[in-house]
Design a protein around this motif. Structure first.
Motif, short mmCIF file in Angstrom:
data_model
loop_
_atom_site.label_atom_id
_atom_site.label_comp_id
_atom_site.label_asym_id
_atom_site.label_seq_id
_atom_site.Cartn_x
_atom_site.Cartn_y
_atom_site.Cartn_z
N LEU A 18 1.62 10.73 2.97
CA LEU A 18 2.13 9.40 3.30
C LEU A 18 2.93 8.80 2.16
CD1 LEU A 18 -0.85 7.65 5.12
CD2 LEU A 18 1.34 8.30 6.09
N LEU A 22 5.98 6.19 2.68
CA LEU A 22 5.62 4.77 2.68
C LEU A 22 5.40 4.26 1.27
CD1 LEU A 22 2.92 4.82 5.52
CD2 LEU A 22 5.28 4.05 5.72
N PRO A 23 5.62 2.96 1.06
CA PRO A 23 5.30 2.38 -0.25
C PRO A 23 3.78 2.37 -0.47
CG PRO A 23 6.39 0.76 1.18
CD PRO A 23 6.25 2.02 1.96
N SER A 25 1.69 0.04 -1.19
CA SER A 25 0.92 -1.03 -0.55
C SER A 25 0.59 -0.68 0.90
CB SER A 25 1.68 -2.35 -0.61
OG SER A 25 2.94 -2.23 0.02
N GLN A 26 1.53 -0.10 1.63
CA GLN A 26 1.24 0.30 3.00
C GLN A 26 0.28 1.48 3.05
OE1 GLN A 26 5.03 0.95 4.87
NE2 GLN A 26 5.34 -1.23 5.27
N THR A 27 0.39 2.37 2.09
CA THR A 27 -0.53 3.50 2.02
C THR A 27 -1.95 3.01 1.79
OG1 THR A 27 1.25 4.85 1.11
CG2 THR A 27 -0.97 5.68 0.86
N PHE A 29 -3.12 0.06 2.58
CA PHE A 29 -3.55 -0.63 3.79
C PHE A 29 -4.05 0.36 4.84
CE2 PHE A 29 -2.65 -2.22 8.07
CZ PHE A 29 -3.45 -3.36 8.07
N ILE A 30 -3.29 1.42 5.08
CA ILE A 30 -3.69 2.43 6.06
C ILE A 30 -5.00 3.08 5.65
CG2 ILE A 30 -3.05 4.66 7.06
CD1 ILE A 30 -0.14 3.64 6.98
N ARG A 31 -5.13 3.39 4.37
CA ARG A 31 -6.36 3.99 3.85
C ARG A 31 -7.55 3.04 4.07
NH1 ARG A 31 -8.89 3.90 -1.37
NH2 ARG A 31 -10.00 5.83 -1.78
#
Length: 84
Positions: A18, A22-23, A25-27, A29-31
């Motif tokens: 990922l 993705l940046p 911060s999004q990584t 969040f998903i985690r």
């Protein structure tokens, strides 16, 4: 114990995959969403009931902030490592 190590390896591999798209911060969040789902499943399976109002205090908030910083550092190091 073996299952937890396997989950850790899968987590690292997914973060590296990922991280290229993705940046950070999004990584993170998903985690976090996936981790929250697993924790909720574990709580439902064991029948544990939480009362969040009883567990909120300065120490818990500080721990949460430090955990967020540690997670960002961990993700950043994984992403930096995958570039090499």
């Amino acid at each position: 114990m073996v299952v937890s190590y396997g989950c850790f390896v899968v987590n690292d591999a997914l973060i590296k995959a990922l991280g290229n798209e993705l940046p950070a911060s999004q990584t993170v969040f998903i985690r976090g969403v996936f981790a929250a789902c697993w924790v909720m499943l574990a709580l439902l399976a064991t029948g544990v009931r939480l009362r969040p109002a009883e567990h909120v205090g300065r120490a818990i908030i500080a721990r949460g902030v430090l955990d967020c910083l540690a997670t960002f550092a961990y993700i950043a190091s994984l992403l930096h490592r995958s570039e090499e």
